[in-house]
Design a protein around this motif. Structure first.
Motif, PDB file in Angstrom:
ATOM      1  N   THR A  95       0.816  -1.250   0.031  1.00 56.63           N
ATOM      2  CA  THR A  95      -0.204   0.047   0.043  1.00 56.63           C
ATOM      3  C   THR A  95       0.862   1.159   0.059  1.00 56.63           C
ATOM      4  O   THR A  95       0.601   2.082  -0.721  1.00 56.63           O
ATOM      5  N   ASN A 175      -4.486   0.009   3.927  1.00 56.40           N
ATOM      6  CA  ASN A 175      -5.548  -0.507   3.218  1.00 56.40           C
ATOM      7  C   ASN A 175      -6.307  -1.445   4.409  1.00 56.40           C
ATOM      8  O   ASN A 175      -5.783  -2.588   4.019  1.00 56.40           O
ATOM      9  N   GLN A 178      -7.877  -4.523   2.562  1.00 55.83           N
ATOM     10  CA  GLN A 178      -6.921  -5.586   2.167  1.00 55.83           C
ATOM     11  C   GLN A 178      -6.665  -6.548   3.255  1.00 55.83           C
ATOM     12  O   GLN A 178      -6.754  -7.632   3.282  1.00 55.83           O
ATOM     13  N   TYR A 287      -9.974  -2.955  -2.685  1.00 56.14           N
ATOM     14  CA  TYR A 287      -9.046  -3.597  -2.718  1.00 56.14           C
ATOM     15  C   TYR A 287      -8.772  -4.394  -3.975  1.00 56.14           C
ATOM     16  O   TYR A 287      -9.881  -5.241  -4.378  1.00 56.14           O
ATOM     17  N   ALA A 294      -3.543  -1.964  -4.204  1.00 54.50           N
ATOM     18  CA  ALA A 294      -3.905  -1.972  -2.795  1.00 54.50           C
ATOM     19  C   ALA A 294      -3.646  -0.440  -2.291  1.00 54.50           C
ATOM     20  O   ALA A 294      -3.810  -0.166  -1.162  1.00 54.50           O
ATOM     21  N   CYS A 299      -7.702   4.920  -6.995  1.00 59.11           N
ATOM     22  CA  CYS A 299      -7.894   3.585  -6.736  1.00 59.11           C
ATOM     23  C   CYS A 299      -7.574   3.066  -8.376  1.00 59.11           C
ATOM     24  O   CYS A 299      -7.109   3.833  -9.225  1.00 59.11           O
TER      25      CYS A 299
END
Length: 350
Positions: A95, A175, A178, A287, A294, A299
């Motif tokens: 991430t 995240n 995730q 995710y 991540a 996004c």
């Protein structure tokens, strides 16, 4: 100059607003003149007195082609920002790595746009005859001067400062979705999902999203421009949009999206949303298993395509399913009503 079979290439240095600071070269386009070696040569030989207008702690924003010059530039007293290189054996950036990479690509898109501006001139648009090689350097510099004089800056939107603040704030986030997916093994478990068709009357509680809300999530227009193509690819011939609803959480969705780069690659993504259209934060998290899936600074295009379809497109119903389902090599036209703002267009990643 031609992208696929160049004989010579210039090195263009631009400011953060797209203003061309210098055009070096041209250099022979061979293995001895990669981006890193050209950079070292320019600074070592102080071409165009470059060391006089570069100051200590100046930030050099480069792509991965300059990775062999990063240490050299830092030794000269400059700060270098470059997208994170994937470690051999890994399939996804962390991430933090993905967030830092997005910050770099958000700033560096002006380089690609400046190159695109140069190629708007018909002379550079096509293959340049070999007889012009001796003059190509002067012609590129003259063209660069014309662009500086008559073209407006690429970055001139007063909203940029607000977007930059949002990106910096989100770059330190983790995240959490995730973590939830991995801890509950939702990647491999299949019995916890219920298949549904999102093109029907189900998911009525999924929040309706506006163009502004989508841009606030993606922090750029590039991912949204890819959304119609990914959506067409995912729609069946009958217009069904298949996804999976997690039985353990009524607001957690799983979708499998075909990669547009490889026919054999399918990315799995999860979206956690807040039910209802009046919520201030419609999406809690996302995710995706793709390389940059991540990240929290915006996004990836796969997540953006699902949000675009569920939150906007399925209510407008302006997109028709592809007649060539399963062919990932098709180039799709952008059929949505999204307006393109050059100052927010960034990134070349999914």
């Amino acid at each position: 100059m031609h992208k696929h079979r160049p004989l010579v290439k210039p090195m263009i240095i631009v400011g953060t607003d797209g203003y061309i600071l210098s055009i070096l070269g041209p250099y022979f386009a061979d293995g001895h003149n990669n981006d890193a070696s050209i950079t070292k040569h320019a600074i070592t030989n102080n071409l165009e007195n470059i060391t006089a207008w570069l100051q200590d702690d100046d930030i050099c924003i480069v792509d991965r082609g300059f990775r062999d010059a990063v240490q050299y530039l830092e030794d000269q007293g400059y700060m270098v920002k470059m997208p994170v290189c994937m470690v051999k054996g890994k399939k996804q950036l962390t991430t933090n790595e993905a967030n830092l990479t997005r910050l770099v690509t958000k700033c560096r898109w002006v380089v690609e746009s400046t190159n695109a501006r140069l190629k708007q001139f018909h002379f550079f648009e096509k293959v340049v005859p070999n007889t012009m090689i001796s003059s190509i350097g002067d012609l590129v510099k003259i063209t660069g001067g014309i662009l500086n004089k008559y073209k407006r800056p690429l970055v001139c939107n007063p909203e940029n400062e607000e977007v930059a603040k949002k990106m910096l704030d989100r770059s330190v986030l983790v995240n959490s979705l995730q973590t939830y997916v991995e801890e509950n093994n939702l990647i491999r478990r299949r019995t916890v999902y219920l298949p549904i068709n999102a093109s029907g009357t189900v998911l009525e509680n999924f929040p309706k999203l506006t163009e502004e809300m989508l841009r606030d999530i993606t922090l750029g227009i590039y991912q949204l421009k890819q959304a119609p193509g990914y959506t067409r690819e995912h729609l069946s011939e009958s217009g069904n949009y298949e996804l999976l609803l997690c039985k353990e959480s009524e607001t957690l969705l799983q979708v499998k999206i075909q990669s547009r780069h490889s026919k054999s690659t399918i990315h799995t993504l999860w979206i956690d949303y807040n039910a209802g259209s009046s919520v201030q934060k419609p999406v809690n998290g996302w995710y995706c298993t793709c390389k940059v899936g991540a990240r929290m600074v915006g996004c990836c295009a796969h997540v953006a395509s699902v949000l675009w379809y569920l939150g906007l497109e399925r209510h407008m119903k302006s997109l028709k399913p592809s007649r060539l389902s399963g062919n990932t090599s098709i180039s799709y036209a952008h059929t949505s009503t999204l307006s393109v703002n050059p100052s927010t267009s960034a990134g070349i990643e999914e």
